[in-house]
Design an enzyme around this catalytic site. Sequence first.
Site, PDB file in Angstrom:
ATOM      1  N   HIS A 177       5.863   7.596   2.499  1.00  0.00           N
ATOM      2  CA  HIS A 177       7.123   7.326   3.189  1.00  0.00           C
ATOM      3  C   HIS A 177       8.325   7.883   2.436  1.00  0.00           C
ATOM      4  O   HIS A 177       9.380   8.099   3.034  1.00  0.00           O
ATOM      5  CB  HIS A 177       7.269   5.830   3.428  1.00  0.00           C
ATOM      6  CG  HIS A 177       6.427   5.331   4.553  1.00  0.00           C
ATOM      7  ND1 HIS A 177       6.848   4.370   5.435  1.00  0.00           N
ATOM      8  CD2 HIS A 177       5.171   5.682   4.961  1.00  0.00           C
ATOM      9  CE1 HIS A 177       5.898   4.142   6.327  1.00  0.00           C
ATOM     10  NE2 HIS A 177       4.869   4.923   6.050  1.00  0.00           N
ATOM     11  N   HIS A 215      -5.442   6.624   5.971  1.00  0.00           N
ATOM     12  CA  HIS A 215      -5.990   5.381   6.502  1.00  0.00           C
ATOM     13  C   HIS A 215      -7.403   5.106   6.014  1.00  0.00           C
ATOM     14  O   HIS A 215      -8.036   4.161   6.479  1.00  0.00           O
ATOM     15  CB  HIS A 215      -5.932   5.403   8.031  1.00  0.00           C
ATOM     16  CG  HIS A 215      -4.529   5.338   8.555  1.00  0.00           C
ATOM     17  ND1 HIS A 215      -4.228   5.289   9.901  1.00  0.00           N
ATOM     18  CD2 HIS A 215      -3.330   5.306   7.910  1.00  0.00           C
ATOM     19  CE1 HIS A 215      -2.910   5.238  10.050  1.00  0.00           C
ATOM     20  NE2 HIS A 215      -2.356   5.256   8.853  1.00  0.00           N
TER      21      HIS A 215
END
Length: 729
Positions: A96, A258
């Site tokens: 991020h 993920h």
Amino acid sequence: MDAKTNDKSAGKCPFTSGRSHRIRDWWPGQLDVQVLHHNSNLSDPMDEDFDYAREFESLDLNAVIKDLTALMTDSQDWWPADFGHYGGLMIRLAWHSAGTYRITDGRGGAGAGQQRFAPLNSWPDNVLLDRGRRLLWPIKQKYGRKISWADLLVLSGNVALESMGFKTFGFAGGRADVWEPEELYWGPEGTWLGDERYSGERQLAEPLAAVQMGLIYVNPEGPNGKPDPIAAATDIRETFFRMAMNDEETVALIAGGHTFGKTHGAGDASLVGPAPESAPIEDQGLGWNSKFGTGKGGDSIGSGLEVTWTQTPTTWDNNFFDTLFKYEWELTKSPAGAYQWQAKDAPAITPDAHDTSKKHVPTMLTTDLSLRFDPAYGKISKHFHENPDQFADAFARAWYKLTHRDMGPRERYLGPLVPKETLIWQDPIPAVDHALVDDKDIAELKAKVLASGLTVPQLVSTAWASASTFRGSDKRGGANGARIRLAPQKDWEVNQPAQLKTVLARLEAIQSEFNGAQTGGKKVSLADLIVLAGCFAVEKAANDVGIDLKVPFTPGRMDASQDQTDVDSFAPLEPRADGFRNYIGSRHQFMTPEEALVDRAQLLNLTGPEMTVLVGGLRVLGANAADSRHGVFTKQPGTLTNDFFANLLTMDTVWQPVAGQDDVYEGRDRKTNAVQWTGTRVDLIFGSHSQLRAFAEVYACTDAKEKFARDFVAAWTKVMNADRFDLHR
């Protein structure tokens, strides 16, 4: 990964919160020039001679990595690690930090540690990342100025991956911190998760990449929270493309990221407190404090989604694809009420993050299912599932690109972990492999250029076109490489392709003649000659009005090849508008002309005075696109005078719009009503905007002619050398 939150993260309305109003509160349409003065040395707490590159090169990087590795499994009571490992959190933290990058204007990214500041530190998509930064603080405190927050955030993600069995592609340091938030355009919305950025058939406005205000990428529940994997794939593709990622890189990044960790949605999201920027002072910058249960560990609430992707969330393997393709999926909701998917008729085999006695049914996000059900993504996902080594390589390369995309050319990379391989997205330029020209050679080249028949406007506009592609945001573009002679730049409308072809042909002939006459391997590159010729033209323009000055020049640029130039990657560098050349392209949409000027000046790292003096100088030198006469407020074009400012600010001229021509004005003599000049909004803003007028008045004064010329040369040289990272790091 964690993206959804409640409205408590929003600050109060400025007009009802009891504070005094700023100037822009009263006049919200006022041109914002202050963006040119952010992150100056006035806000920098470091010593004047602080050199971050030198400090980083003295760092024991192995010691930092050792400390980071130990941190990963050192679970803290105040914020327990999921599965006993902070790896998932640190990957998301690094992702991020880098993931705000957008290729349209090169802004965002990990390069300055902006995640520490508002608004990013309080974006809904960055929920609970403040915990990650607090976990890193003891390490940052230990190594101090030798490693920036910007570098540490990225490095923590790399170490997290390595500590869970993944082999990363490499790591480069060199990201110096800034000390105040950047005022970037993140979208038109006034509410978190708003999506007014779309028009028509879901057309995302430029330069934006994310789908909603406060998100890094896409909504993990699906477009606007609608759980449709196929529709979500459309959003994913557009968003990742605008972040410079193709389909293969996109699948690799999502599936690779993920493979680790989980999302957090243990309970009612209304029990979560405000984001860091609006949290109570006693919370000391920690936001999203929850009243659900313990507020941590198994009671954590972040995005509102409660998904663990694999049965081995702290180990690199192919389990994400195993799970994605093994089961059919049915829609459900998390305990917080967010849409997610669970495996149909599947056993409870996924571990609990904090209770080893519990197991859960496999779960996925809507955007995870996009990787299976979108035809193009599905094909890539199946290939990666069947070829895990290729998946690992693709993820390693995509992660490296994600976390280094905004660092600019490879010569800026620091440290022992920089990979040897040069990648096309790094915009490679050959290393200098010949002796450089000296003062005698420069004098010889000057004589040849000035005798070539090329004019001052031609030489100035070509040098400007070459150098002004530089973007301080992601350190791309600039004169080095002479890519102005290559596709796509040679064909850009703003560069006047027909004139450019003529100028380059004559400069190439001078280059060939000079190089052919040398012995001992001395050469001049075309990149150097383009800049040098522009400098000669500026000197001549000053000398022709009796101002004796020399424009600084440092050789050392090289010429890139077409094979070293990714045409699609360079396409976003094409100016939609360039106020310095009085150019507004047909595709220019989202700013007024004067806003576009300030935007380009900010990308060039220019101050308000530098922007002002460059516009005034380039106008009188005749550097306008398409040889436009707009803003050429002088009777002696091609000479370096302060006429632009003197004639703009005189009260002898009355300005009025030209009928049928958008943003064009004519200046008429106040007494005779005769048309004296024509100008654009970019020209007239220097007489209209109070701060820009103050700058313009300095240069319009009778005693400012030499100061104007000196200041123009200084700003010109700054732009010509903007990408010379061999001269400044």
